[in-house]
Design a protein around this motif. Structure first.
Motif, PDB file in Angstrom:
ATOM      1  N   GLY A 101      20.145  60.479 114.665  1.00  0.00           N
ATOM      2  CA  GLY A 101      21.198  58.892 114.970  1.00  0.00           C
ATOM      3  C   GLY A 101      21.572  58.343 114.361  1.00  0.00           C
ATOM      4  N   TRP A 102      20.617  57.863 113.607  1.00  0.00           N
ATOM      5  CA  TRP A 102      21.249  56.609 112.827  1.00  0.00           C
ATOM      6  C   TRP A 102      21.829  57.195 110.975  1.00  0.00           C
ATOM      7  CZ3 TRP A 102      19.529  51.843 113.348  1.00  0.00           C
ATOM      8  CH2 TRP A 102      19.468  51.412 114.140  1.00  0.00           C
ATOM      9  N   GLY A 103      23.158  57.308 111.835  1.00  0.00           N
ATOM     10  CA  GLY A 103      23.494  57.456 110.365  1.00  0.00           C
ATOM     11  C   GLY A 103      24.634  56.368 110.274  1.00  0.00           C
ATOM     12  N   THR A 104      25.749  56.397 109.362  1.00  0.00           N
ATOM     13  CA  THR A 104      26.099  55.294 108.501  1.00  0.00           C
ATOM     14  C   THR A 104      27.114  54.117 109.618  1.00  0.00           C
ATOM     15  OG1 THR A 104      27.072  56.467 107.964  1.00  0.00           O
ATOM     16  CG2 THR A 104      26.269  56.058 106.602  1.00  0.00           C
ATOM     17  N   GLU A 105      27.612  55.149 111.074  1.00  0.00           N
ATOM     18  CA  GLU A 105      28.157  54.217 111.458  1.00  0.00           C
ATOM     19  C   GLU A 105      27.093  53.191 112.477  1.00  0.00           C
ATOM     20  OE1 GLU A 105      31.223  54.322 112.814  1.00  0.00           O
ATOM     21  OE2 GLU A 105      32.053  56.147 111.242  1.00  0.00           O
ATOM     22  N   LYS A 106      26.151  54.008 112.909  1.00  0.00           N
ATOM     23  CA  LYS A 106      25.212  53.349 113.404  1.00  0.00           C
ATOM     24  C   LYS A 106      24.525  52.112 112.516  1.00  0.00           C
ATOM     25  CE  LYS A 106      21.047  53.309 116.917  1.00  0.00           C
ATOM     26  NZ  LYS A 106      20.593  54.384 117.862  1.00  0.00           N
ATOM     27  N   ILE A 107      24.446  52.420 111.623  1.00  0.00           N
ATOM     28  CA  ILE A 107      23.680  51.759 110.654  1.00  0.00           C
ATOM     29  C   ILE A 107      25.158  50.144 110.827  1.00  0.00           C
ATOM     30  CG2 ILE A 107      22.802  51.302 108.296  1.00  0.00           C
ATOM     31  CD1 ILE A 107      22.223  53.785 108.158  1.00  0.00           C
ATOM     32  N   ALA A 108      26.324  50.199 110.453  1.00  0.00           N
ATOM     33  CA  ALA A 108      26.491  49.254 110.293  1.00  0.00           C
ATOM     34  C   ALA A 108      27.073  48.522 111.470  1.00  0.00           C
ATOM     35  CB  ALA A 108      28.077  49.664 109.697  1.00  0.00           C
ATOM     36  N   ALA A 109      26.468  49.004 113.004  1.00  0.00           N
ATOM     37  CA  ALA A 109      27.016  48.226 113.753  1.00  0.00           C
ATOM     38  C   ALA A 109      25.551  47.573 113.952  1.00  0.00           C
ATOM     39  CB  ALA A 109      27.366  49.306 114.663  1.00  0.00           C
ATOM     40  N   ALA A 110      24.042  48.164 113.641  1.00  0.00           N
ATOM     41  CA  ALA A 110      23.809  47.356 113.452  1.00  0.00           C
ATOM     42  C   ALA A 110      23.611  46.125 112.318  1.00  0.00           C
ATOM     43  CB  ALA A 110      22.356  48.443 112.900  1.00  0.00           C
ATOM     44  N   TRP A 111      23.729  46.105 111.655  1.00  0.00           N
ATOM     45  CA  TRP A 111      24.355  44.994 110.542  1.00  0.00           C
ATOM     46  C   TRP A 111      25.108  43.899 110.701  1.00  0.00           C
ATOM     47  CZ3 TRP A 111      20.865  47.627 108.715  1.00  0.00           C
ATOM     48  CH2 TRP A 111      20.946  48.037 107.750  1.00  0.00           C
ATOM     49  N   VAL A 112      26.423  44.355 112.185  1.00  0.00           N
ATOM     50  CA  VAL A 112      27.376  42.464 112.794  1.00  0.00           C
ATOM     51  C   VAL A 112      26.176  42.331 113.831  1.00  0.00           C
ATOM     52  CG1 VAL A 112      28.607  42.419 114.322  1.00  0.00           C
ATOM     53  CG2 VAL A 112      29.128  44.721 112.146  1.00  0.00           C
ATOM     54  N   GLU A 113      25.372  42.764 113.972  1.00  0.00           N
ATOM     55  CA  GLU A 113      23.716  42.811 115.506  1.00  0.00           C
ATOM     56  C   GLU A 113      23.314  41.944 114.694  1.00  0.00           C
ATOM     57  OE1 GLU A 113      21.485  41.333 118.506  1.00  0.00           O
ATOM     58  OE2 GLU A 113      24.302  42.514 118.368  1.00  0.00           O
ATOM     59  N   LEU A 114      22.934  41.788 113.151  1.00  0.00           N
ATOM     60  CA  LEU A 114      21.926  41.545 112.467  1.00  0.00           C
ATOM     61  C   LEU A 114      22.743  40.079 111.605  1.00  0.00           C
ATOM     62  CD1 LEU A 114      19.399  40.844 110.389  1.00  0.00           C
ATOM     63  CD2 LEU A 114      20.131  42.546 108.419  1.00  0.00           C
ATOM     64  N   MET A 115      23.774  40.384 111.331  1.00  0.00           N
ATOM     65  CA  MET A 115      24.005  38.791 110.722  1.00  0.00           C
ATOM     66  C   MET A 115      24.413  37.613 112.627  1.00  0.00           C
ATOM     67  SD  MET A 115      24.461  39.349 107.581  1.00  0.00           S
ATOM     68  CE  MET A 115      25.956  38.624 106.555  1.00  0.00           C
ATOM     69  N   GLY A 116      24.616  38.082 113.102  1.00  0.00           N
ATOM     70  CA  GLY A 116      25.128  37.820 114.320  1.00  0.00           C
ATOM     71  C   GLY A 116      23.994  37.071 114.596  1.00  0.00           C
ATOM     72  N   ARG A 117      22.601  37.408 114.737  1.00  0.00           N
ATOM     73  CA  ARG A 117      21.011  37.110 114.902  1.00  0.00           C
ATOM     74  C   ARG A 117      20.988  35.681 113.430  1.00  0.00           C
ATOM     75  NH1 ARG A 117      16.963  42.067 116.804  1.00  0.00           N
ATOM     76  NH2 ARG A 117      18.744  42.776 118.294  1.00  0.00           N
ATOM     77  N   LEU A 118      21.730  35.602 113.002  1.00  0.00           N
ATOM     78  CA  LEU A 118      21.390  34.438 111.498  1.00  0.00           C
ATOM     79  C   LEU A 118      22.252  33.438 112.293  1.00  0.00           C
ATOM     80  CD1 LEU A 118      21.117  37.137 108.917  1.00  0.00           C
ATOM     81  CD2 LEU A 118      18.902  36.165 110.013  1.00  0.00           C
ATOM     82  N   GLY A 119      23.418  34.113 112.978  1.00  0.00           N
ATOM     83  CA  GLY A 119      24.276  33.092 112.852  1.00  0.00           C
ATOM     84  C   GLY A 119      25.373  33.329 111.812  1.00  0.00           C
ATOM     85  N   TYR A 120      25.725  34.183 111.915  1.00  0.00           N
ATOM     86  CA  TYR A 120      26.857  34.802 111.152  1.00  0.00           C
ATOM     87  C   TYR A 120      27.814  35.769 111.501  1.00  0.00           C
ATOM     88  CZ  TYR A 120      23.463  33.396 107.219  1.00  0.00           C
ATOM     89  OH  TYR A 120      22.423  32.229 106.280  1.00  0.00           O
TER      90      TYR A 120
END
Length: 390
Positions: A158-177
């Motif tokens: 399940g951890w394909g590129t679509e899910k990874i991209a969504a995770a990167w949005v979450e990651l950047m938000g957690r950093l305040g970006y």
């Protein structure tokens, strides 16, 4: 802008002396095959026509065992700043270097295979704190893909590129970006394309060295020069992509060798550093031995040869052919990269292509082959992207 959260934690890693001694012992006890049966005189790419030449591998194994210094790479990662957070149940490792500049733009850099965050250690400082006050500055985030390096290994599919991209949005938000720009090549380019196409509310624009052909593309519409570029990509997938088919269909099988044998792992990864870089005989014409071994040793110590290969199983040929990117895009097609896309085809997907560059030199690993040029190109590309918003 999103508020930083407490779910992000400082991370450090120190390989044990025992692990490093075991690595050296395995290297000393390696069983090697006989030499390849093609023996052109060096230099020349034909020496590599059956894979990594035995003499080259012997020399690099000796250097890895007796001279290479893993501890300096550990220290460099700490100097940049290492962190981890858990997203959708999976631990994600990332480098994070905040710029001292008040006008800095958040930037996420995504590596590919056979790379890692080692691809970016020589460019982070210049991107975050350029000597030229007129150059754009960035808050740099460089995550390790799931199954790579110090990120967790997915235990389910399940951890394909679509899910990874969504995770990167979450990651950047957690950093305040909440709003940011993105760059990637190889799998990182695939993920960066998805970021631009799926998340325009968060992604200001993208820069990539990767552009996959969208649906409805025909060579009939191309100029002779562009048709030659398309034929190069076709030839690559027909004749030079056995590694991708193996990892896309049987990653577990090759994974046993990659996790059990450091020499097997080295040869599997080195083959691509050699074939995909802009060199005539050896990847070390442009990439340092230490950077290649930083990358390979990271795979070895984290036992991620198999888990990293699975990104092919999850995502090979999975980029939505109808996905369109409407945020500003800057694309750079290096001449010795593996899969270049003609501009007319790229423009079908990237509908706001604000900058297109085809350098005279360079291969698949530009941040390692020529870090200074990579930084200059990325700055100029992202400057064009950001100017499109003004």
């Amino acid at each position: 802008m999103s508020r930083p959260t407490e779910d992000v934690h400082v991370f450090t890693f120190r390989a044990t002396d025992a692990d490093l001694e075991e690595l050296r012992a395995r290297l000393a006890a390696a069983r090697l095959p006989e030499p390849e049966t093609v023996h052109p005189a060096p230099p020349g790419p034909r020496r590599w026509s059956q894979g990594v030449p035995l003499a080259d591998l012997i020399d690099l194994v000796a250097y890895w065992r007796t001279e290479y210094d893993w501890r300096s790479f550990e220290a460099r990662l700490d100097e940049i700043g290492q962190f981890r957070t858990v997203i959708d149940g999976l631990g994600i490792h990332f480098l994070h270097r905040r710029s001292p500049r008040a006008d800095a733009t958040p930037l996420i850099l995504t590596h590919g295979w056979p790379g890692s965050v080692a691809e970016f250690v020589d460019v982070v400082d210049d991107l975050a704190d350029p000597k030229d006050p007129d150059a754009p500055a960035f808050h740099v985030v460089a995550p390790s893909l799931p199954g790579f390096g110090h990120s967790d290994k997915p235990a389910t599919t399940g951890w394909g590129t679509e899910k990874i991209a969504a995770a990167w949005v979450e990651l950047m938000g957690r950093l305040g970006y909440d709003r940011f720009v993105a760059h990637g090549g190889d799998w990182g380019g695939n993920i960066t394309t998805i970021l631009g196409g799926r998340f325009p509310d968060h992604v200001l624009g993208i820069h990539s060295t990767f552009a996959e052909v969208p649906s409805g593309s025909s060579t009939d519409e191309l100029s002779p020069a562009d048709r030659a570029v398309a034929e190069e990509a076709r030839h690559f997938w027909l004749h030079r992509a056995a590694y991708a088919k193996q990892q896309a269909t049987r990653p577990q099988t090759i994974g046993y060798a990659l996790v059990d044998s450091p020499v097997g792992l080295l040869a599997w990864l080195l083959d691509k550093f050699a074939e995909w870089s802009d060199t005539e005989d050896s990847p070390f014409e442009t990439i340092s031995k230490d950077r290649v071994l930083d990358d390979v040793t990271l795979y070895w110590l984290t036992r991620t040869g198999a888990s990293a290969a699975r990104i092919y199983y999850e995502s090979h040929n999975s980029l939505d052919p109808d996905l369109r990117v409407d945020v500003p895009s800057a694309l750079t097609m290096y001449p010795r990269d593996t899969e270049k896309c003609p501009r007319p085809w790229a423009e079908k997907r990237h509908r706001r292509l604000v900058r297109w560059r085809t350098p005279e030199t360079g291969g698949h690993f530009p941040s390692l082959e020529n870090p200074a040029f990579f930084v200059e190109d990325l700055r100029e590309g992202l400057a064009a992207v950001l100017a499109a918003h003004r």
